[in-house]
Design a protein around this motif. Sequence first.
Motif, PDB file in Angstrom:
ATOM      1  N   GLU A  92       0.555  -1.085   0.102  1.00  0.00           N
ATOM      2  CA  GLU A  92       0.336   0.176  -0.048  1.00  0.00           C
ATOM      3  C   GLU A  92       0.737   1.303   0.191  1.00  0.00           C
ATOM      4  OE1 GLU A  92      -2.519  -0.716   2.960  1.00  0.00           O
ATOM      5  OE2 GLU A  92      -4.125  -1.289   1.835  1.00  0.00           O
ATOM      6  N   LYS A  93       1.950   1.239   1.049  1.00  0.00           N
ATOM      7  CA  LYS A  93       2.913   2.389   0.569  1.00  0.00           C
ATOM      8  C   LYS A  93       3.439   2.902  -0.356  1.00  0.00           C
ATOM      9  CE  LYS A  93       3.405   2.644   5.389  1.00  0.00           C
ATOM     10  NZ  LYS A  93       4.109   2.738   6.537  1.00  0.00           N
ATOM     11  N   ALA A  94       4.170   1.628  -1.142  1.00  0.00           N
ATOM     12  CA  ALA A  94       4.614   2.056  -2.639  1.00  0.00           C
ATOM     13  C   ALA A  94       3.695   2.364  -3.625  1.00  0.00           C
ATOM     14  CB  ALA A  94       5.528   0.804  -3.030  1.00  0.00           C
ATOM     15  N   ALA A  95       2.079   1.311  -3.348  1.00  0.00           N
ATOM     16  CA  ALA A  95       0.735   1.598  -3.980  1.00  0.00           C
ATOM     17  C   ALA A  95       0.507   3.175  -4.469  1.00  0.00           C
ATOM     18  CB  ALA A  95       0.225   0.661  -4.298  1.00  0.00           C
ATOM     19  N   ASN A  96       0.635   3.630  -2.828  1.00  0.00           N
ATOM     20  CA  ASN A  96      -0.079   4.727  -2.628  1.00  0.00           C
ATOM     21  C   ASN A  96       1.463   6.246  -3.919  1.00  0.00           C
ATOM     22  OD1 ASN A  96      -2.611   4.758  -1.485  1.00  0.00           O
ATOM     23  ND2 ASN A  96      -1.441   4.118   0.661  1.00  0.00           N
ATOM     24  N   GLN A  97       2.234   6.125  -3.575  1.00  0.00           N
ATOM     25  CA  GLN A  97       3.062   7.075  -5.138  1.00  0.00           C
ATOM     26  C   GLN A  97       3.286   6.896  -5.925  1.00  0.00           C
ATOM     27  OE1 GLN A  97       7.407   6.631  -2.923  1.00  0.00           O
ATOM     28  NE2 GLN A  97       6.663   4.877  -1.352  1.00  0.00           N
ATOM     29  N   GLY A  98       2.700   5.337  -6.636  1.00  0.00           N
ATOM     30  CA  GLY A  98       2.466   5.111  -8.360  1.00  0.00           C
ATOM     31  C   GLY A  98       3.015   4.059  -8.280  1.00  0.00           C
ATOM     32  N   GLY A  99       2.757   3.167  -7.413  1.00  0.00           N
ATOM     33  CA  GLY A  99       3.987   1.793  -7.652  1.00  0.00           C
ATOM     34  C   GLY A  99       3.263   0.607  -8.790  1.00  0.00           C
ATOM     35  N   ALA A 100       2.870   0.882  -9.744  1.00  0.00           N
ATOM     36  CA  ALA A 100       2.176  -0.281 -10.541  1.00  0.00           C
ATOM     37  C   ALA A 100       2.218  -1.825 -10.085  1.00  0.00           C
ATOM     38  CB  ALA A 100       2.486   0.047 -12.098  1.00  0.00           C
ATOM     39  N   PHE A 101       3.000  -2.492  -9.768  1.00  0.00           N
ATOM     40  CA  PHE A 101       3.393  -2.768  -9.295  1.00  0.00           C
ATOM     41  C   PHE A 101       2.807  -3.842  -8.508  1.00  0.00           C
ATOM     42  CE2 PHE A 101       6.284  -4.033 -13.433  1.00  0.00           C
ATOM     43  CZ  PHE A 101       5.670  -4.484 -13.834  1.00  0.00           C
ATOM     44  N   ALA A 102       2.812  -2.889  -7.152  1.00  0.00           N
ATOM     45  CA  ALA A 102       2.086  -2.971  -5.543  1.00  0.00           C
ATOM     46  C   ALA A 102       1.332  -2.895  -6.056  1.00  0.00           C
ATOM     47  CB  ALA A 102       3.185  -1.916  -5.125  1.00  0.00           C
ATOM     48  N   GLN A 103       0.210  -1.546  -6.587  1.00  0.00           N
ATOM     49  CA  GLN A 103      -1.425  -1.568  -6.907  1.00  0.00           C
ATOM     50  C   GLN A 103      -1.628  -2.673  -8.026  1.00  0.00           C
ATOM     51  OE1 GLN A 103      -0.675   1.165 -10.153  1.00  0.00           O
ATOM     52  NE2 GLN A 103      -0.846   3.081  -7.862  1.00  0.00           N
ATOM     53  N   TYR A 104      -0.714  -3.910  -8.701  1.00  0.00           N
ATOM     54  CA  TYR A 104      -1.387  -4.523  -8.867  1.00  0.00           C
ATOM     55  C   TYR A 104      -1.610  -5.992  -7.811  1.00  0.00           C
ATOM     56  CZ  TYR A 104      -0.805  -9.077 -11.765  1.00  0.00           C
ATOM     57  OH  TYR A 104      -2.044 -10.928 -11.844  1.00  0.00           O
TER      58      TYR A 104
END
Length: 149
Positions: A92-104
């Motif tokens: 979530e921390k990485a995804a909230n910074q725009g990390g696409a693979f973290a979002q996936y």
Amino acid sequence: MYYHGKSIKQDYLQAIQWFKKAANQGHIMAQNNLALIYTRGEGIQQDYQQAFKWLQKAAEQGHAPAQYNLALMYYHGKSIKQDYLQAIQWFEKAANQGGAFAQYNLGVIYANGEGIQQDYYQAMKWFQKACENGIQMACDNYRVLETAQ
């Protein structure tokens, strides 16, 4: 320079020495690079515990790639006990910074209910974000969930 061998002969041991100096001074890119070297065993013996140590330092300073890689270690249980809740936190921390693979990966976790209650709404939310950031599998998974609703 030593790591990639640009303008000079590639020398992993020399690169590790310089990365360690910078990492010990709190440089997050050096911490992350050192962790990757330990993960891959480039020029030294593979050591997931050292990789974890350096990733955690960089991740705690807000470095999104380190947060993502730390999440993967928790998710897969590399050198540490598998912990889906910690993995979710770092993804979530990485995804909230725009990390696409973290979002996936968050989409996958919510879709499958790994370590948490299955939640298709959250899965679709994260797949959509990853899709918007160029991850085709996320687009495909989003469509599958959308048609199943």
